[in-house]
Design a protein around this motif. Structure first.
Motif, PDB file in Angstrom:
ATOM      1  N   VAL A 166      -1.742  -3.439   4.402  1.00 60.18           N
ATOM      2  CA  VAL A 166      -0.582  -2.684   3.927  1.00 60.18           C
ATOM      3  C   VAL A 166       0.321  -3.501   3.013  1.00 60.18           C
ATOM      4  O   VAL A 166       1.187  -2.938   2.327  1.00 60.18           O
ATOM      5  N   TRP A 167       0.109  -4.818   2.997  1.00 56.44           N
ATOM      6  CA  TRP A 167       0.944  -5.667   2.130  1.00 56.44           C
ATOM      7  C   TRP A 167       0.221  -6.976   1.870  1.00 56.44           C
ATOM      8  O   TRP A 167      -0.494  -7.494   2.733  1.00 56.44           O
ATOM      9  N   ILE A 227       4.329   2.228   1.877  1.00 57.49           N
ATOM     10  CA  ILE A 227       4.286   2.248   3.335  1.00 57.49           C
ATOM     11  C   ILE A 227       5.382   1.351   3.911  1.00 57.49           C
ATOM     12  O   ILE A 227       5.685   0.295   3.363  1.00 57.49           O
ATOM     13  N   ARG A 228       5.985   1.777   5.005  1.00 55.78           N
ATOM     14  CA  ARG A 228       6.955   0.972   5.735  1.00 55.78           C
ATOM     15  C   ARG A 228       6.371   0.643   7.107  1.00 55.78           C
ATOM     16  O   ARG A 228       5.628   1.434   7.694  1.00 55.78           O
ATOM     17  N   ASP A 284      -2.690  -3.416   9.278  1.00 62.47           N
ATOM     18  CA  ASP A 284      -2.451  -2.412  10.310  1.00 62.47           C
ATOM     19  C   ASP A 284      -3.629  -2.464  11.285  1.00 62.47           C
ATOM     20  O   ASP A 284      -4.765  -2.136  10.915  1.00 62.47           O
ATOM     21  N   LEU A 285      -3.379  -2.883  12.506  1.00 64.28           N
ATOM     22  CA  LEU A 285      -4.450  -3.041  13.485  1.00 64.28           C
ATOM     23  C   LEU A 285      -4.918  -1.722  14.076  1.00 64.28           C
ATOM     24  O   LEU A 285      -5.882  -1.685  14.846  1.00 64.28           O
ATOM     25  N   ALA A 331       0.843  -1.196   0.000  1.00 67.11           N
ATOM     26  CA  ALA A 331       0.000   0.000   0.000  1.00 67.11           C
ATOM     27  C   ALA A 331       0.881   1.251   0.000  1.00 67.11           C
ATOM     28  O   ALA A 331       2.052   1.199   0.381  1.00 67.11           O
ATOM     29  N   THR A 332       0.317   2.351  -0.423  1.00 67.68           N
ATOM     30  CA  THR A 332       1.059   3.615  -0.452  1.00 67.68           C
ATOM     31  C   THR A 332       0.441   4.616   0.511  1.00 67.68           C
ATOM     32  O   THR A 332      -0.744   4.532   0.854  1.00 67.68           O
ATOM     33  N   ASP A 333       1.256   5.595   0.936  1.00 66.13           N
ATOM     34  CA  ASP A 333       0.761   6.613   1.853  1.00 66.13           C
ATOM     35  C   ASP A 333       0.132   7.768   1.076  1.00 66.13           C
ATOM     36  O   ASP A 333      -0.037   7.690  -0.151  1.00 66.13           O
TER      37      ASP A 333
END
Length: 245
Positions: free
Chosen positions: A214-215, A44-45, A207-208, A36-38
């Motif tokens: 995110v991946w 995203i990292r 992402d909780l 995913a991208t921000d």
């Protein structure tokens, strides 16, 4: 072996059919990972702790007639070796980890936590279905990854204390001696391959804090072996390819 949850039959059938379709065109292996991208369009990292959710793994043997038969001992070994290999990979990258989350055997599917786990399966199936070559959704084209489990993931965060959850499902099969003999005979007499074992897997990082996926990675290959440490380490490396550590 402790009782283990099983992935929905629909998702299992979806990834197996996808694997067979892709392997028929892509030779021995196919690997697709997306990040995913921000807001700025940058990948995203990971920023926070990760918990490995108990993987859904089943190993089987392909018998001479093509029937796939689950093997309990192989599965037990894989369920022990694979999570350890994943944790080692995360540790090597310096990623903060929390204890693995073992899904309660008696967890009611209709409970809030049970619904989150089922939703992850549904979202994983959608990502797989609509990101395969030639099958992308018009609304998703040009985007690295744009799926979410929603705010309900807070239940899993409360249960684990982690910022991210790593979900994995693997189905691995191996040809029996009889099947191998038939494959050789088919190649010699018919000039074609009747097929053997395959290794397929779907894994997501969620992402909780937000519910965002995110991946995502989908692996399909005609090699790989989860029955020993070396094979488990190699499988973890392939399934975690592209993980934004």
């Amino acid at each position: 072996m402790r009782p283990h949850r099983t992935v929905s039959r629909i998702l299992a059938r979806t990834i197996l059919l996808a694997a067979l379709s892709l392997l028929s065109f892509a030779a021995a292996a196919y690997n697709q990972n997306r990040v995913a991208t921000d807001a700025n369009g940058q990948p995203i990292r990971i920023s926070g702790s990760v918990v490995v959710i108990e993987p859904d793994i089943e190993l089987s043997e392909v018998l001479a007639g093509g029937v796939t038969e689950p093997r309990k001992e192989w599965t037990e070994t894989a369920r022990r070796l694979y999570p350890a290999a994943v944790k080692e990979r995360l540790a090597t990258a310096g990623t903060p980890q929390l204890p693995d989350y073992l899904i309660p055997v008696d967890l009611p599917p209709e409970s809030r936590l049970g619904q989150v786990l089922r939703l992850n399966e549904a979202v994983s199936m959608s990502i797989l279905t609509y990101t395969l070559p030639g099958n992308q959704l018009a609304t998703k084209k040009g985007k690295a990854l744009d799926w979410s489990l929603g705010p309900g993931v807070e239940e899993l965060r409360k249960a684990t204390g982690a910022d991210y959850a790593l979900f994995t499902m693997v189905r691995d099969s191996y040809t029996s001696g009889g099947r191998k003999a038939l494959r050789v005979a088919a190649l010699l007499l018919l000039g074609g391959d009747i097929g053997g074992g395959t290794q397929v897997g779907v894994t997501t990082l969620v992402d909780l804090r937000t519910g965002q996926v995110v991946w995502f990675n989908f692996l399909a290959r005609q090699t790989g072996d989860l029955r020993d440490q070396r094979g488990a380490t190699a499988t973890a490396r392939h399934l975690l390819e592209g993980l934004p550590l």
